[in-house]
Scaffold this motif. Structure first.
Motif, short mmCIF file in Angstrom:
data_model
loop_
_atom_site.label_atom_id
_atom_site.label_comp_id
_atom_site.label_asym_id
_atom_site.label_seq_id
_atom_site.Cartn_x
_atom_site.Cartn_y
_atom_site.Cartn_z
N ALA A 31 0.83 -1.21 0.00
CA ALA A 31 0.00 0.00 0.00
C ALA A 31 0.87 1.26 0.00
N ASN A 32 0.25 2.35 -0.45
CA ASN A 32 1.00 3.61 -0.53
C ASN A 32 1.20 4.24 0.84
N SER A 33 2.36 4.89 0.99
CA SER A 33 2.62 5.65 2.22
C SER A 33 3.72 6.65 1.90
N PRO A 34 3.89 7.66 2.74
CA PRO A 34 4.96 8.64 2.47
C PRO A 34 6.35 8.13 2.80
N MET A 35 6.44 6.91 3.33
CA MET A 35 7.76 6.39 3.66
C MET A 35 8.62 6.32 2.40
N ASN A 36 9.87 6.75 2.54
CA ASN A 36 10.73 6.80 1.37
C ASN A 36 12.13 6.32 1.73
N LEU A 37 13.03 6.42 0.77
CA LEU A 37 14.35 5.82 0.95
C LEU A 37 15.17 6.48 2.05
N SER A 38 14.76 7.66 2.48
CA SER A 38 15.54 8.32 3.53
C SER A 38 15.49 7.53 4.84
N PHE A 39 14.49 6.62 4.96
CA PHE A 39 14.47 5.76 6.14
C PHE A 39 15.78 4.98 6.25
N PHE A 40 16.27 4.56 5.07
CA PHE A 40 17.51 3.76 5.09
C PHE A 40 18.73 4.65 5.35
N VAL A 41 18.63 5.91 4.91
CA VAL A 41 19.68 6.86 5.28
C VAL A 41 19.70 7.02 6.80
N ALA A 42 18.50 7.06 7.39
CA ALA A 42 18.40 7.21 8.85
C ALA A 42 19.03 6.01 9.55
N LEU A 43 18.78 4.81 9.00
CA LEU A 43 19.40 3.62 9.62
C LEU A 43 20.92 3.71 9.54
N LEU A 44 21.43 4.17 8.38
CA LEU A 44 22.87 4.36 8.26
C LEU A 44 23.38 5.39 9.26
N ALA A 45 22.59 6.45 9.45
CA ALA A 45 22.99 7.49 10.41
C ALA A 45 23.07 6.92 11.82
N LEU A 46 22.15 5.99 12.13
CA LEU A 46 22.19 5.35 13.46
C LEU A 46 23.50 4.59 13.64
N VAL A 47 23.84 3.77 12.65
CA VAL A 47 25.08 3.00 12.74
C VAL A 47 26.28 3.94 12.78
N GLY A 48 26.25 4.94 11.90
CA GLY A 48 27.37 5.89 11.83
C GLY A 48 27.57 6.61 13.15
N THR A 49 26.47 7.03 13.77
CA THR A 49 26.59 7.75 15.05
C THR A 49 27.16 6.83 16.12
N TRP A 50 26.70 5.59 16.11
CA TRP A 50 27.22 4.63 17.10
C TRP A 50 28.73 4.48 16.93
N MET A 51 29.17 4.32 15.67
CA MET A 51 30.61 4.19 15.41
C MET A 51 31.34 5.44 15.86
N LEU A 52 30.79 6.59 15.49
CA LEU A 52 31.44 7.86 15.82
C LEU A 52 31.64 7.99 17.32
N ILE A 53 30.59 7.75 18.08
CA ILE A 53 30.66 8.02 19.52
C ILE A 53 31.52 7.00 20.25
N TRP A 54 31.42 5.73 19.87
CA TRP A 54 32.08 4.70 20.68
C TRP A 54 33.30 4.05 20.04
N ARG A 55 33.57 4.40 18.79
CA ARG A 55 34.69 3.72 18.15
C ARG A 55 35.77 4.67 17.60
N THR A 56 35.47 5.95 17.48
CA THR A 56 36.47 6.84 16.89
C THR A 56 37.13 7.71 17.96
N ARG A 57 38.27 8.27 17.61
CA ARG A 57 38.97 9.16 18.53
C ARG A 57 38.17 10.44 18.76
N LEU A 58 37.51 10.90 17.68
CA LEU A 58 36.69 12.11 17.84
C LEU A 58 35.56 11.85 18.85
N GLY A 59 34.91 10.68 18.72
CA GLY A 59 33.84 10.34 19.66
C GLY A 59 34.35 10.26 21.08
N TYR A 60 35.54 9.70 21.23
CA TYR A 60 36.19 9.62 22.54
C TYR A 60 36.39 11.02 23.11
#
Lengths: 536, 380
Positions: free
Chosen positions: B206-235
């Protein structure tokens, strides 16, 4: 209210059989799973000075807070002058004749001595009556005990020793017969300490019972009649002071044999690593906190900086470590000039080979809410410790941290434990492990053993000597004169932001150093101090 | 005072992360049930509608995820800043600027470039404009000491004023009365998920306004996790947040990290425009930011500033938004505002009163669970 202690003394107390001013039976107190006090029994004879000694975290402060009503015990019984008492607040304690001088003074710095003493007993709505009464009280204290204080001086302008005197007067003004002193000498010079002890002796002669809490063995030996030793929340022994010795007390405190004296071998100074010339710095408010500091530091030696806390030692460390801007003058560190025109931050200093064990591990040395493994890379997280890649190499960091925990004997230490869950001594070991393991060319150490138990002190001192013998130039700053005297190869003394003198190891005499720390003029034979001494 | 109770034992970590939030949300719904009952409706029925609405009807899951996408971006923005103890309340303005940036880019380039070039540019520009809008308060905080809460709030107002003046002026679609841009050409849009699925052969979606940016958001979640807990900048970000003095001691340049943190935070907020502007509306409309910037604060709060928590909180809030529409549709006496009430209660119990049940839960667990031997015994 205005009755000094002496006139409130009960007749017959002095010459009858030993009377107990204070008796504790099976006092216990837990914080969650931590049992801070376990079945504490304590008997304090009336009119004596009773020492309570123990390492940090042994439960001394908890016990005193229970006595003074700031915390309730979980179980147990307390008798004051033979009567069963339930002390639920400090007001209760005061009413029962118990006074307390806290480790950190409870004075209003912008009030005069008179106003501070009057606080809480102002009398009516107008202050005139209270003032007159308090002035009379202060005069009586001066006459009776020799505790002379200018009633109109601002407390903030008084030296620490005098402020403490005001605290004692406050504690005694309601006619207290039992006086608790919590680590009273931590901020005093040796002379001020001696002055305090004189006052305590007069009070004792007057029938006041004194409870002295400390972790300094020499004080116990110097002034107390009887001493109780605490370890891990329990009373492990009571001794008459004349029948014991520091070695026995130290062993009771730690629970094993300890080396009280550092094994200090002669130094072998090499090339110059740090030359400070005419260094000055200002506080944020614009006050001159360092003025015209000059000294040299060579590889393979420990230079001690003695001084009463707050006389510019912290600022000196911060300036040398790059955390504070240089004002006047500057210094040469390993061939690099640092001054107002060539500032270097803490990162640049570290890159040059300078390590810094800050005096306050909670504020500077550690991030308490970080894990141990995150703390052992603090300041070195851009270096090889964290690997090469874009992401930090977690395995490498963990291995590094596990090696340090092992080598530096961090008890209960696991890499993923939060730093705040370690005891003070183990926190300090983490900081020392991090900085020593970096194999610095110059190490600046502040209060390496503050709040650290006897066993760990021994370990830390050994580490510092070993590092020196590997050719590190060490600047040691401490308010513990004994620590300075036993570790340093040379000693410089600071007062009011200036250097007041230099003494070689062996020539250091506690009294002379104490005089210099108090701002007294150094002996003329010391060249660095000419015309430099300032007065408080 | 609480002599008999004593200090409660510390709560096990799994209980703090999992059990406590669930209890808090349950209590919020319970309080809500009382309100529904007071309004004369059957709480069980209403809450059931609220639960099944977002998931069971065709297309509704799409709506839920579409709302959740907005919450993920704004929630992450607040969380990243909060790791440095910076309270970025300017999400709303950063979202607005992100959208305006996308609008300006698309209107100036038009349908010239292929989508493979245009879409990445759209993503970059939304992040860049958001970052820029957060950088100014960040600079004022780092070097001038102006408090970030005050400046980001003010920048929300400025952003909203800029949006009104641009959308009713230079960017307005010619010949239209409403303040909005012309529709974007197809090379510049993030396609709707149902279109992609239809194209892949799943015809019944069925139709809905959901679009591909949802997957960008999922990438942003993973990226933020890496940034905060795995990089020197996050440290370093966590370092200045937990103890700025120790960070300074460690040679971390605190002002610089404040600037970087705010830029990343603003970029994440700005990327919410991908969902609303480049995905759902495919044009810039007035007030597309729809208060999501503010609700992001609550999302970060409930998600405990952790990407996993933020994902769960975003799904919860997305479901509530969609469920609220269903309630509105089905009941006379209960309006869509009921959802705002539930949201408020959830924020109250999960945020402000987070530790209300902590001592009790800790005591109960201490009774049930076998007591671990205390290794040291002493209070060292």
């Amino acid at each position: 209210m205005t009755q000094p202690v002496g006139s409130a003394q009960q007749a017959g107390g002095a010459h009858s059989a030993p009377r107990l001013a204070l008796e504790l039976e099976k006092i216990s107190k837990s914080f969650g799973p931590v049992r801070a006090n376990r079945d504490i029994d304590l008997q304090v004879e009336s009119g004596t000075i009773h020492g309570i000694i123990g390492e940090n975290g042994a439960g001394k402060s908890t016990l005193m807070k229970i006595l003074y009503g700031m915390q309730g015990a979980d179980s147990g019984r307390m008798l004051v002058n033979g009567k069963d008492e339930d002390i639920r607040s400090s007001a209760d304690a005061i009413a029962k004749g118990i006074g307390m001088v806290h480790q950190h003074f409870m004075l209003v710095p912008t009030f005069s001595v008179l106003e501070n003493v009057m606080l809480g007993t102002e009398g009516g709505a107008l202050l005139a009556d209270g003032r007159t009464a308090t002035r009379k009280l202060l005069a009586e204290f001066a006459e009776h005990y020799g505790m002379r204080v200018d009633p109109d001086a601002l407390v903030g302008s008084l030296p620490v020793g005098i402020r403490q005197r005001v605290e004692i007067i406050k504690a005694l003004k309601g006619g207290a017969k039992i006086l608790i002193l919590d680590e009273p000498t931590g901020v005093l010079t040796p002379q001020e300490t001696e002055g305090l002890f004189d006052i305590l002796r007069v009070l004792k002669a007057d029938g006041v019972t004194i409870l002295l809490i400390t972790h300094k063995l020499d004080e116990i030996m110097a002034i107390t009649d009887r001493v109780s030793v605490m370890r891990r929340g329990e009373m492990v022994g009571h001794r008459d002071t004349k029948d014991t010795n520091p070695q026995e007390l130290a062993e009771l405190m730690v629970g094993r044999k300890v080396l009280l004296q550092v094994d200090h071998t002669p130094a072998n100074p090499q090339e110059l690593r740090l030359t400070v010339d005419g260094l000055g710095a200002r506080s944020k408010a614009g006050h001159q906190v360092l003025q015209d500091i000059s000294f040299e530091l060579r590889a393979g030696e420990i230079l001690g900086v003695a001084g009463v806390s707050g006389n510019g030692q912290s600022e000196l460390m911060e300036t040398l470590a790059g955390m504070r801007a240089v004002g006047e003058g500057g210094f040469d560190l390993l061939g690099h000039r640092v001054d107002a025109r060539n500032p270097k931050g803490p990162d640049a200093m570290r890159d040059l080979g300078l390590a810094h064990i800050p005096e306050d591990r909670h504020h500077h040395g550690l991030i308490l809410s970080f894990q141990v493994q995150e703390n052992v890379i603090l300041g070195y997280h851009h270096g090889p410790l964290t690997g090469q890649g874009l992401l930090m190499d977690r395995d490498k960091i963990r291995q590094h941290s596990e090696r340090l925990i092992e080598e530096f004997d961090v008890r209960n230490g696991r890499s993923n434990v939060l730093a705040k869950h370690l005891s003070g001594g183990n926190q300090q070991k983490v900081v020392i492990a991090r900085e020593v393991d970096a194999v610095p060319k110059v190490l600046i150490v502040g209060q390496p053993t503050r709040g650290v138990d006897v066993g760990a002190i021994e370990f830390i001192h050994k580490q510092l000597i070993a590092l020196r013998d590997r050719g590190c130039a060490i600047l040691l700053i401490s308010v513990e004169l004994e620590e300075i005297m036993s570790l340093s190869d040379r000693i410089i003394v600071m007062n009011a932001g200036r250097l007041v003198g230099e003494v070689a190891r062996g020539q250091a005499d506690e009294n002379e150093l104490g005089l210099m720390m108090g701002g007294g003029r150094a002996k003329p034979k010391v060249p660095a101090a000419q015309g430099e001494a300032s007065h408080v | 005072m609480f002599k008999s109770l004593g200090t409660p034992p510390p709560l096990p970590r799994w209980a703090e992360v999992l059990l406590l939030p669930l209890i808090n949300i349950a209590v919020a719904f319970l309080a809500c049930a009382v309100v529904i009952w007071a309004l004369g409706e059957n709480p069980r029925e209403v809450l059931w509608t609220l639960f099944q609405g977002p998931f069971l009807y065709p297309g509704n899951l799409g709506y839920t995820l579409y709302y959740a996408t907005n919450f993920i971006f704004t929630g992450l923005a607040v969380a990243v800043a909060f790791h440095a103890k910076l309270f970025n309340i300017g999400g709303e303005g950063q979202v607005t600027l992100g959208g305006l940036g996308v609008g300006l880019l698309v209107m100036s380039l038009g349908p010239t470039l292929p989508a493979i070039l245009m879409v990445p540019m759209v993503i970059l520009v939304s992040a860049a404009f958001g970052a820029l809008w957060a950088l100014i308060p960040g600079y004022l905080q780092a070097y001038r000491g102006s408090h970030i809460v005050i400046t980001t709030i003010m920048f929300n107002f400025i952003a909203s004023a800029i949006m009104v003046s641009l959308l009713s002026g230079p960017m307005m679609q010619p010949g239209q009365m409403s303040p909005q841009t012309p529709p974007f050409p197809s090379n510049a849009v993030l396609h709707k998920t149902h279109d992609v699925l239809h194209w892949l052969g799943f015809d019944q979606v069925a139709n809905s306004p959901m679009n591909l940016s949802f997957f960008v958001a999922l990438l942003a979640l993973v990226g933020t996790w890496m940034l905060i807990w795995r990089t020197r900048l996050g440290y370093e970000i966590r370092g200045i947040g937990n103890n700025p003095d120790a960070a300074h001691y460690a040679g971390i340049r605190v002002p610089r990290i404040v600037l970087l943190t705010m830029a990343i935070s603003g970029a994440l907020a700005g990327m919410m425009a991908l969902n609303e502007v480049a995905g759902a509306q495919q044009r810039v409309i007035l007030n597309f930011s729809g208060q999501y910037g503010f609700v992001g604060i609550a999302v970060a709060l409930i998600g405990r500033n952790h990407p996993v928590g933020i994902l769960l909180a975003s799904l919860l809030f997305g479901a509530l938004y969609q469920g609220g529409t269903e309630i509105d549709f089905n009941y006379q006496s209960i309006t869509r505002e009921m959802v705002t009430l539930i949201q408020g209660l959830i924020i109250l119990f999960s945020g402000a009163l987070y530790y209300m049940f902590d001592p009790w839960l800790a005591r109960i667990l201490a009774l049930i669970l076998p007591r671990k031997a205390n290794p040291e015994g002493g209070p060292s």
